[in-house]
Design a protein around this motif. Structure first.
Motif, PDB file in Angstrom:
ATOM      1  N   VAL B  69       0.875  -1.183   0.000  1.00  0.00           N
ATOM      2  CA  VAL B  69       0.000   0.000   0.000  1.00  0.00           C
ATOM      3  C   VAL B  69       0.905   1.225   0.000  1.00  0.00           C
ATOM      4  O   VAL B  69       1.810   1.342   0.837  1.00  0.00           O
ATOM      5  CB  VAL B  69      -0.918   0.020   1.242  1.00  0.00           C
ATOM      6  CG1 VAL B  69      -1.837   1.257   1.220  1.00  0.00           C
ATOM      7  CG2 VAL B  69      -1.756  -1.253   1.317  1.00  0.00           C
ATOM      8  N   THR B  70       0.702   2.096  -0.983  1.00  0.00           N
ATOM      9  CA  THR B  70       1.518   3.316  -1.095  1.00  0.00           C
ATOM     10  C   THR B  70       0.592   4.512  -1.284  1.00  0.00           C
ATOM     11  O   THR B  70      -0.578   4.336  -1.663  1.00  0.00           O
ATOM     12  CB  THR B  70       2.487   3.214  -2.302  1.00  0.00           C
ATOM     13  OG1 THR B  70       1.736   2.836  -3.435  1.00  0.00           O
ATOM     14  CG2 THR B  70       3.607   2.235  -2.058  1.00  0.00           C
ATOM     15  N   PRO B  71       1.119   5.721  -1.063  1.00  0.00           N
ATOM     16  CA  PRO B  71       0.254   6.885  -1.258  1.00  0.00           C
ATOM     17  C   PRO B  71      -0.056   7.083  -2.734  1.00  0.00           C
ATOM     18  O   PRO B  71       0.676   6.609  -3.598  1.00  0.00           O
ATOM     19  CB  PRO B  71       1.086   8.061  -0.743  1.00  0.00           C
ATOM     20  CG  PRO B  71       2.361   7.506  -0.270  1.00  0.00           C
ATOM     21  CD  PRO B  71       2.451   6.074  -0.616  1.00  0.00           C
ATOM     22  N   SER B  72      -1.145   7.776  -3.009  1.00  0.00           N
ATOM     23  CA  SER B  72      -1.419   8.133  -4.406  1.00  0.00           C
ATOM     24  C   SER B  72      -0.366   9.151  -4.836  1.00  0.00           C
ATOM     25  O   SER B  72       0.398   9.656  -4.008  1.00  0.00           O
ATOM     26  CB  SER B  72      -2.818   8.747  -4.516  1.00  0.00           C
ATOM     27  OG  SER B  72      -2.817   9.986  -3.850  1.00  0.00           O
ATOM     28  N   THR B  73      -0.307   9.446  -6.104  1.00  0.00           N
ATOM     29  CA  THR B  73       0.759  10.322  -6.612  1.00  0.00           C
ATOM     30  C   THR B  73       0.719  11.722  -6.020  1.00  0.00           C
ATOM     31  O   THR B  73       1.717  12.438  -6.010  1.00  0.00           O
ATOM     32  CB  THR B  73       0.677  10.418  -8.149  1.00  0.00           C
ATOM     33  OG1 THR B  73      -0.673  10.672  -8.501  1.00  0.00           O
ATOM     34  CG2 THR B  73       1.162   9.159  -8.810  1.00  0.00           C
ATOM     35  N   GLN B  74      -0.467  12.111  -5.514  1.00  0.00           N
ATOM     36  CA  GLN B  74      -0.575  13.468  -4.952  1.00  0.00           C
ATOM     37  C   GLN B  74       0.013  13.563  -3.543  1.00  0.00           C
ATOM     38  O   GLN B  74       0.253  14.657  -3.036  1.00  0.00           O
ATOM     39  CB  GLN B  74      -2.038  13.925  -4.886  1.00  0.00           C
ATOM     40  CG  GLN B  74      -2.657  14.295  -6.220  1.00  0.00           C
ATOM     41  CD  GLN B  74      -3.143  13.064  -6.986  1.00  0.00           C
ATOM     42  OE1 GLN B  74      -3.461  12.056  -6.382  1.00  0.00           O
ATOM     43  NE2 GLN B  74      -3.141  13.162  -8.298  1.00  0.00           N
ATOM     44  N   ASN B  75       0.204  12.431  -2.883  1.00  0.00           N
ATOM     45  CA  ASN B  75       0.631  12.457  -1.478  1.00  0.00           C
ATOM     46  C   ASN B  75       1.995  11.815  -1.273  1.00  0.00           C
ATOM     47  O   ASN B  75       2.439  11.002  -2.091  1.00  0.00           O
ATOM     48  CB  ASN B  75      -0.398  11.714  -0.611  1.00  0.00           C
ATOM     49  CG  ASN B  75      -1.775  12.339  -0.730  1.00  0.00           C
ATOM     50  OD1 ASN B  75      -1.924  13.549  -0.604  1.00  0.00           O
ATOM     51  ND2 ASN B  75      -2.765  11.518  -1.027  1.00  0.00           N
ATOM     52  N   ASP B  76       2.641  12.210  -0.149  1.00  0.00           N
ATOM     53  CA  ASP B  76       3.931  11.620   0.194  1.00  0.00           C
ATOM     54  C   ASP B  76       3.755  10.438   1.146  1.00  0.00           C
ATOM     55  O   ASP B  76       4.618   9.576   1.245  1.00  0.00           O
ATOM     56  CB  ASP B  76       4.836  12.661   0.884  1.00  0.00           C
ATOM     57  CG  ASP B  76       5.204  13.792  -0.084  1.00  0.00           C
ATOM     58  OD1 ASP B  76       5.314  13.493  -1.294  1.00  0.00           O
ATOM     59  OD2 ASP B  76       5.353  14.931   0.367  1.00  0.00           O
ATOM     60  N   VAL B  77       2.658  10.465   1.886  1.00  0.00           N
ATOM     61  CA  VAL B  77       2.425   9.414   2.877  1.00  0.00           C
ATOM     62  C   VAL B  77       1.017   8.849   2.739  1.00  0.00           C
ATOM     63  O   VAL B  77       0.146   9.465   2.112  1.00  0.00           O
ATOM     64  CB  VAL B  77       2.620   9.946   4.318  1.00  0.00           C
ATOM     65  CG1 VAL B  77       4.071  10.280   4.598  1.00  0.00           C
ATOM     66  CG2 VAL B  77       1.728  11.160   4.561  1.00  0.00           C
ATOM     67  N   VAL B  78       0.839   7.661   3.330  1.00  0.00           N
ATOM     68  CA  VAL B  78      -0.486   7.030   3.330  1.00  0.00           C
ATOM     69  C   VAL B  78      -1.331   7.763   4.369  1.00  0.00           C
ATOM     70  O   VAL B  78      -1.038   7.702   5.570  1.00  0.00           O
ATOM     71  CB  VAL B  78      -0.362   5.537   3.694  1.00  0.00           C
ATOM     72  CG1 VAL B  78      -1.746   4.905   3.837  1.00  0.00           C
ATOM     73  CG2 VAL B  78       0.469   4.808   2.657  1.00  0.00           C
ATOM     74  N   LYS B  79      -2.351   8.487   3.876  1.00  0.00           N
ATOM     75  CA  LYS B  79      -3.187   9.281   4.785  1.00  0.00           C
ATOM     76  C   LYS B  79      -3.918   8.362   5.759  1.00  0.00           C
ATOM     77  O   LYS B  79      -4.431   7.317   5.356  1.00  0.00           O
ATOM     78  CB  LYS B  79      -4.213  10.090   3.982  1.00  0.00           C
ATOM     79  CG  LYS B  79      -3.604  11.318   3.352  1.00  0.00           C
ATOM     80  CD  LYS B  79      -4.632  12.356   2.928  1.00  0.00           C
ATOM     81  CE  LYS B  79      -5.815  11.837   2.198  1.00  0.00           C
ATOM     82  NZ  LYS B  79      -6.702  12.860   1.668  1.00  0.00           N
TER      83      LYS B  79
END
Lengths: 225, 423
Positions: B69-79
């Motif tokens: 599980v990784t963040p979407s391209t817009q985010n740096d971290v997993v919200k």
């Protein structure tokens, strides 16, 4: 009884046409020992190949027991040969990878006869040509005369109606040739086997009951010996 | 039909004697060629596919595990990582998870000896990865990839594990090509003191161990404890950059992915991927290329096998044309003769297949499992399964059947008298 009517065989080489057989007509009664003789190129072997269904005549008919054999297709010819004919070639034509007994067994196996019975019959056939002590020899371990006797055993093992022999003594010495011809005589007399033999040696033709002499594709002499 | 006139039996009778009484050297040579052909069919493809498996295996083993599980391209971290973990842990096939905190970092060695600001220290760039050493080891068995030094412990306040791509000595060992000017630590080794810079924050650390997985993704990382990493990164939210999830044995990764995606309801804006989904585009291209190459090489080997058998049977049939004529002359059916040649062809090919199959499965595969080939991408073994060998064996046998039949059919259909007289 074989009835040959107006048998013609032509060979074409480019524009040249050679007529090897020019309308041969003759009959061979059952149990006859017939020798076909003539010079080289007279049409002896060509006649034998037509009668034994190894070649197809250009025209004419070969009737045996009321059936016109020239009308058979290739597969039917193979089956007909398998059941009714025995064939002896000038150069023995044994399979080099089969022993004497296996060579003789082959036509029987093809007819669906079981292995044990084929082995027994092959042994008897080889005994008939005095080779029962060479059952396991490969052709390369036999002399020319012995190989031709194996070839005779192979041609008679299945009880054919007619035995065709194409220059059977051509590659043999006098002694071996006499042995082969003696076997033919025995088969003809004792088994009442019809034998049609092609030979270019007149003295060997004398042992047959009848001699047809060919010249240039035509019968020039047909006589009882 | 051939069984009605005993053609099958006579064909077998002739073939058996032909094989038994032909030259044993010739027979051995033909079988040897067929053995090589079948080995070629399996080994070359197996090596190429083995590299593919190595790449996928390495990627899955040390990076993605079953699900990543990784963040979407817009985010740096997993919200809202804690919410994600709640969903993940509710997964029926869930076993372990490792949360990772990542950020690009610069590492330097020999900076202590710099006299002037213009002097250059040895430096390299890698991905700083904060892990819980115990959790990470449960998911990826990272400790098994430590080739020098030791693994991290949870309370290590100044130790790091360095990927083998970042230190020259270990990069050379794994066959990595080094160019002049490559950014790499030339002289650092286990026990060396290095300086790490992340987001302008610097910290001196000690190299505890070297990690080498033969996968560039992991071998260019710098591992340290998650507490220390978050401190360096200034991450106070506990939101992770990557969550690698290990499932129970034989669990479906796709089903697990679907479960997570469904239960997150799109709230967390994350990317949930199986190991295969997560492979980088380049790796997928390499896999596809190698798979195609493996199939092409296998196909060529099949053609070579077919041609070999064809030539052997054709030469045999042509040189024995007279005898084939004689056989037909004495009443042996063409079918029996064809069967004899087909059986000979099958004997040669099946013998080669059996020998090559035994060599491949019980000699080469175990050997390469014990001594894998080291490629820059990954460790390659020989990817051959019994099923594949059996299927390829059937393919070669079928081709041999056809290659044995065609020349025999060509010769048997010739005029009998022409064959006998050699015309």
């Amino acid at each position: 009884m074989i009835s040959v009517k107006k048998l013609v065989r032509k060979f074409s080489t480019g524009e040249t046409e050679l007529i090897a057989l020019k309308g041969l007509t003759f009959e061979v009664p059952t149990g006859q020992f017939l020798a076909i003789t003539g010079r080289s190129g007279a049409g002896k072997s060509t006649t034998l190949y037509q009668l034994s269904l190894l070649d197809k005549p250009t025209s004419g008919s070969i009737i045996m027991d009321g059936q016109n054999l020239t009308e058979l297709d290739e597969k039917q010819k193979v089956i007909y040969r398998r059941i009714n004919f025995g064939f002896i070639f000038q150069d023995y034509a044994l399979l080099p990878t089969l022993t004497a007994q296996e060579n003789v067994m082959l036509p029987l196996l093809m007819q669906g006869i079981g292995k044990q019975e084929s082995v027994r019959k092959a042994y008897l056939a080889l005994k008939q040509v005095e080779l029962s002590d060479k059952l396991d020899n490969l052709p390369s371990q036999l002399s020319g005369g012995q190989q031709q006797r194996v070839s005779i055993a192979r041609s008679i093992v299945h009880g054919p109606k007619i035995l065709f022999a194409d220059e059977p003594t051509a590659n043999l010495d006098v002694e071996s040739s006499k042995t082969i011809l003696d076997i033919f005589l025995k088969l003809n007399k004792k088994e009442k086997l019809t034998i049609i033999m092609v030979t270019h040696e007149p003295e060997y033709a004398k042992i047959a009951k009848r001699e047809i002499v060919l010249s240039d594709g035509e019968i020039v002499k047909d006589k009882l010996v | 039909m051939f069984w009605k006139d005993n053609s099958l039996y006579v064909g077998f009778f002739l073939a058996l004697r032909e094989i038994k009484r032909s030259s044993s050297w010739t027979t051995a040579l033909i079988i040897f060629v067929m053995t090589l052909t079948f080995l070629n069919m399996n080994l070359v493809g197996g090596v190429l596919i083995g590299i593919v498996h190595g790449v996928i295996g390495s990627y899955k083993q040390y990076y993605s595990s079953d699900i990543i599980v990784t963040p979407s391209t817009q985010n740096d971290v997993v919200k809202d990582t804690s919410n994600v973990m709640t969903v993940v842990e509710s997964l029926p096939t869930f076993r372990y998870a490792s949360l990772r905190y990542t950020a690009p970092a610069l590492i330097e060695y020999g900076y202590q000896r710099k006299v002037r600001t213009t002097d250059l220290a040895e430096s390299a760039e890698g991905l700083l990865t904060g892990i819980n050493p115990a959790a990470e080891d449960k998911v990826t068995h990272l400790s098994a990839a430590v080739v020098a030094g030791s693994y991290l412990n949870e309370n290590d306040a100044n130790g790091v594990l360095i990927g083998s791509s970042l230190i020259q000595k270990y990069a050379s060992l794994r066959g990595q090509a080094l160019n002049i000017g490559s950014k790499i630590l030339k002289n650092a080794d286990v026990g060396s003191k290095i300086r790490i810079t992340v987001n302008g924050v610097q910290k001196e650390m000690i190299i505890r161990g070297i990690v080498s997985t033969q996968g560039t993704n992991i071998d260019s990382r710098i591992f340290l404890t998650d507490t220390l990493a978050r401190e360096l990164m200034g991450n106070t939210s506990l939101n992770a950059s990557e969550i690698a999830i290990l499932l129970k044995t034989n669990a479906s990764a796709q089903a697990a992915k679907d479960y997570i995606v469904k239960n997150l309801h799109g709230d967390n804006d994350v990317l949930v991927q199986t190991a295969t989904d997560a492979l980088p585009g380049g790796v997928t291209d390499v896999i596809n290329t190698f798979t195609i190459l493996g199939n092409i090489v296998g196909g060529i080997a099949l053609i070579v096998g077919a041609v070999t058998i064809f030539i052997v049977i054709f030469v045999n049939a042509i040189t024995r044309r007279k005898y084939i004529g004689i056989l037909k002359g004495i009443g042996i059916s063409g079918r029996a003769i064809e069967i004899s040649y087909i059986l000979q062809a099958l004997f040669y090919s099946v013998s080669g297949i059996i020998i090559a199959g035994i060599l491949a499965l019980w000699l080469f595969v175990p050997y390469f499992d014990l001594h894998p080939i080291h490629y820059p991408l990954a460790n390659g073994s020989l990817a051959i399964t019994q099923t594949e060998v059996v299927l390829r064996g059937f393919a070669l046998s079928l081709i041999s059947f056809i290659s044995g039949f065609i020349p025999a059919w060509m010769v048997t259909r010739q005029n009998t008298l022409d064959s006998i007289l050699g015309r």
